[in-house]
Design a protein around this motif. Sequence first.
Motif, PDB file in Angstrom:
ATOM      1  N   ALA A 107     -25.298 -43.282 -15.943  1.00 17.65           N
ATOM      2  CA  ALA A 107     -24.006 -42.593 -15.950  1.00 17.65           C
ATOM      3  C   ALA A 107     -23.053 -43.162 -14.917  1.00 17.65           C
ATOM      4  O   ALA A 107     -21.834 -43.023 -15.045  1.00 17.65           O
ATOM      5  CB  ALA A 107     -24.215 -41.100 -15.716  1.00 17.65           C
ATOM      6  N   THR A 108     -23.580 -43.767 -13.849  1.00 16.98           N
ATOM      7  CA  THR A 108     -22.754 -44.441 -12.839  1.00 16.98           C
ATOM      8  C   THR A 108     -23.330 -45.826 -12.613  1.00 16.98           C
ATOM      9  O   THR A 108     -24.469 -46.121 -13.009  1.00 16.98           O
ATOM     10  CB  THR A 108     -22.738 -43.661 -11.514  1.00 16.98           C
ATOM     11  N   SER A 109     -22.538 -46.669 -11.943  1.00 16.34           N
ATOM     12  CA  SER A 109     -23.017 -48.029 -11.682  1.00 16.34           C
ATOM     13  C   SER A 109     -24.237 -48.019 -10.767  1.00 16.34           C
ATOM     14  O   SER A 109     -25.146 -48.842 -10.924  1.00 16.34           O
ATOM     15  CB  SER A 109     -21.895 -48.864 -11.069  1.00 16.34           C
ATOM     16  N   LEU A 110     -24.294 -47.084  -9.816  1.00 13.33           N
ATOM     17  CA  LEU A 110     -25.430 -47.030  -8.897  1.00 13.33           C
ATOM     18  C   LEU A 110     -26.706 -46.617  -9.616  1.00 13.33           C
ATOM     19  O   LEU A 110     -27.790 -47.147  -9.337  1.00 13.33           O
ATOM     20  CB  LEU A 110     -25.127 -46.058  -7.754  1.00 13.33           C
ATOM     21  N   ILE A 111     -26.597 -45.697 -10.561  1.00 11.80           N
ATOM     22  CA  ILE A 111     -27.777 -45.284 -11.320  1.00 11.80           C
ATOM     23  C   ILE A 111     -28.252 -46.420 -12.219  1.00 11.80           C
ATOM     24  O   ILE A 111     -29.465 -46.685 -12.321  1.00 11.80           O
ATOM     25  CB  ILE A 111     -27.452 -44.022 -12.145  1.00 11.80           C
ATOM     26  N   ALA A 112     -27.319 -47.104 -12.908  1.00 13.17           N
ATOM     27  CA  ALA A 112     -27.713 -48.219 -13.772  1.00 13.17           C
ATOM     28  C   ALA A 112     -28.377 -49.324 -12.964  1.00 13.17           C
ATOM     29  O   ALA A 112     -29.387 -49.908 -13.386  1.00 13.17           O
ATOM     30  CB  ALA A 112     -26.486 -48.756 -14.501  1.00 13.17           C
ATOM     31  N   LYS A 143     -38.156 -38.281 -14.019  1.00 15.70           N
ATOM     32  CA  LYS A 143     -37.627 -37.217 -14.868  1.00 15.70           C
ATOM     33  C   LYS A 143     -36.275 -36.723 -14.367  1.00 15.70           C
ATOM     34  O   LYS A 143     -35.383 -36.429 -15.176  1.00 15.70           O
ATOM     35  CB  LYS A 143     -38.627 -36.059 -14.901  1.00 15.70           C
ATOM     36  N   ASP A 144     -36.105 -36.642 -13.069  1.00  9.69           N
ATOM     37  CA  ASP A 144     -34.858 -36.120 -12.501  1.00  9.69           C
ATOM     38  C   ASP A 144     -34.016 -37.288 -12.005  1.00  9.69           C
ATOM     39  O   ASP A 144     -34.381 -37.978 -11.056  1.00  9.69           O
ATOM     40  CB  ASP A 144     -35.167 -35.163 -11.350  1.00  9.69           C
ATOM     41  N   ILE A 145     -32.891 -37.521 -12.673  1.00 11.04           N
ATOM     42  CA  ILE A 145     -31.976 -38.611 -12.291  1.00 11.04           C
ATOM     43  C   ILE A 145     -30.634 -37.979 -11.939  1.00 11.04           C
ATOM     44  O   ILE A 145     -30.114 -37.146 -12.697  1.00 11.04           O
ATOM     45  CB  ILE A 145     -31.812 -39.636 -13.443  1.00 11.04           C
ATOM     46  N   PRO A 146     -30.054 -38.303 -10.782  1.00  8.13           N
ATOM     47  CA  PRO A 146     -30.455 -39.366  -9.841  1.00  8.13           C
ATOM     48  C   PRO A 146     -31.369 -38.915  -8.705  1.00  8.13           C
ATOM     49  O   PRO A 146     -31.772 -39.727  -7.900  1.00  8.13           O
ATOM     50  CB  PRO A 146     -29.117 -39.835  -9.292  1.00  8.13           C
ATOM     51  N   GLY A 174     -32.648 -37.708  -3.793  1.00  6.81           N
ATOM     52  CA  GLY A 174     -32.471 -36.277  -3.611  1.00  6.81           C
ATOM     53  C   GLY A 174     -32.873 -35.811  -2.219  1.00  6.81           C
ATOM     54  O   GLY A 174     -32.239 -34.892  -1.665  1.00  6.81           O
ATOM     55  N   ASP A 175     -33.904 -36.479  -1.637  1.00  7.40           N
ATOM     56  CA  ASP A 175     -34.307 -36.109  -0.282  1.00  7.40           C
ATOM     57  C   ASP A 175     -33.189 -36.381   0.718  1.00  7.40           C
ATOM     58  O   ASP A 175     -32.946 -35.565   1.629  1.00  7.40           O
ATOM     59  CB  ASP A 175     -35.564 -36.894   0.116  1.00  7.40           C
ATOM     60  N   VAL A 176     -32.527 -37.521   0.571  1.00 10.48           N
ATOM     61  CA  VAL A 176     -31.436 -37.863   1.497  1.00 10.48           C
ATOM     62  C   VAL A 176     -30.231 -36.970   1.240  1.00 10.48           C
ATOM     63  O   VAL A 176     -29.560 -36.516   2.174  1.00 10.48           O
ATOM     64  CB  VAL A 176     -31.064 -39.349   1.361  1.00 10.48           C
ATOM     65  N   ALA A 177     -29.927 -36.698  -0.038  1.00  5.81           N
ATOM     66  CA  ALA A 177     -28.767 -35.855  -0.350  1.00  5.81           C
ATOM     67  C   ALA A 177     -28.935 -34.443   0.185  1.00  5.81           C
ATOM     68  O   ALA A 177     -27.935 -33.732   0.419  1.00  5.81           O
ATOM     69  CB  ALA A 177     -28.546 -35.833  -1.859  1.00  5.81           C
TER      70      ALA A 177
END
Length: 456
Positions: A83-88, A103-106, A133-136
Motif C-alpha cells: 500500500a506504500t513504498s516502504l511496505i512494498a 499476517k499483520d502488515i505493516p 509495530g514494536d517501534v511504533a
Amino acid sequence: MHWIALRWSLESDSPDEAQPLPTPEALGWWALQYTPHVAWQDEALMLEVSACERLWGGRSSLMRQLAHENPAPDAVMRGAQGATSLIALARLRMFERGERRPKDIPAGLPLYTLSAACEHLDLLERLGCRTWGDVAALPRGGLTRRFGAALREALDVAWGLRPEGHSWLTLPDVFEQKLELPALAETAPELMWSANRLLTALQFWLRARQRGARALELQWTLDLKRFNGVNLPPHQQVTVRTAEPTQDMAHLRRLLSEKLALTTLAAPASWLRLRTLETDPWAGASTSFLPEDNRKGDKLHEMVERLSVRLGPQQVVVPVAQADHRPERKQAWRPALQKDKAPQDKSRKEAKETAKAKAAASQPDALYPPWLLPEPLLLEMDGERPCYRGPLSKLIGPQRVEAGWWGGKEDGGQPAMRDYYVAESPEAGLVWIFRERPSARFSPGEVRWYLQGFYA
C-alpha cells in the motif's frame, strides 16, 4: 495508493558471459511505459500504479506483464507489492530472503526491512523491538529525541499518516550517458562489453521518446595525459551514422564493432560515454503479407552502412538525382552515408524550384534505355543515315532536349540541343541515338549523330 517494488540481480553460473545489467536510468525509462510515477528508493525501483493498473487488466496482470517484459533477460527480476513504498520495499526484502509474509502488515514486518531503522537495529533489539509495530508503540516524543525524526516520519508514512515524497524519473530531451569501465581498456574492441549497457539504455530512451537514431558518438576518456613523451588528448571518439532512423540495437552494435575494430587507442581508457548526435521521429515498422517483402537477412541500407564503416565512407557511393535533363548529367554519385544539406544561399522560392526540378529529373522516362555509354559515340554516316553495325532505322522520335545553356565550365558539362530517337540496328538491336541540331555548335550544313544507350 498501490506500489510495486522491483529489483534485478545476476545469478548466472558464468557471470562473465551474461549480458550486463542496464543502467539504473535505463531501467527507470523502461518502467515509464507502465506508469508515469517511477522513482528509485534505496536498491529497488518503485512504481506507483494506483491510477493506471486498470489499463493493464489489474494488479496480477500487470505483474505478469512486468515479468514477461524483463529488460534484463540474463538477470532475475523480483517484485513485491504494498500500500506504500516502504511496505512494498519491505516485502521485497523479505521475499529475497525467502521469508513468509506476516499476517499483520505493516505492524508485523521485521525491523531490518525498514531503511530508517537500520542504523539503530542493535539498540532497538536491546529494547525488545523486533517489528515495525514494536517501534511504533514507543512514545513519540522519546522515540524522536533518541533516534531522530526520520524514523518516526518513516513509520507515519508506512501507516499512511504522512504523504510520501519522491523525485519522479523523467526522460531527458537528448540521450547522453557516461559509464565507468570495470577495468582499464587497452584496445578499442574491449570497450564493446560496457558499450552494450549504454546501447540498451539508448534503446529504452528511443522507444520512450518515439525516436529513431541517425547518428551516435561513442567517446572514451584516456587514463593518461602523456605517453612516450607525447601529450595526449583527454578523449577519443568514433561516430556512427545510419541512412535511416533505427531502433535496432543489433545493427548499431555491429556498426560500432566495425568502427572500433579499425580504431587504435592512444592510451588505456577508463570512462565511456554514448550520446545521440541526431534523431528523427520514429514511424514504426510496416508489415506486409507479400513474400518478397518478408525475406530473411539484413536490409540493403544496413549492409551499405556496414560496408561504409568497414571500407571507408568514400568507397561506398549511391546515385543521386540531379536537376538536369541531359541524360549523362541526370545523376551524380555521393557517399552513401552523406546527408543532403539544405541550400543556405538560396531564397525559399529558388530552393522550392530546385526541389521540383530534382523530383522531375528523377522520374523514369519510357524512352530511356537501361544502359548508357560513359560518353556518347560518334556514328558514321551512310549518306544521311547514321550507321552502327549496319544502317539504323529510326522507330520512335524525335524527343527534343534543350538543356545546359545556363551553366558554364564550372557546370561540368556542355549545353545540349538534341533530338533523340529509338532506332534499330541490324546486328545490335534497339539502340538510343541522338542528333545534335545544327544551331548548337556546328555549321548549318553539318549534322552529327551519336549513340548513347542500348536496350536489353
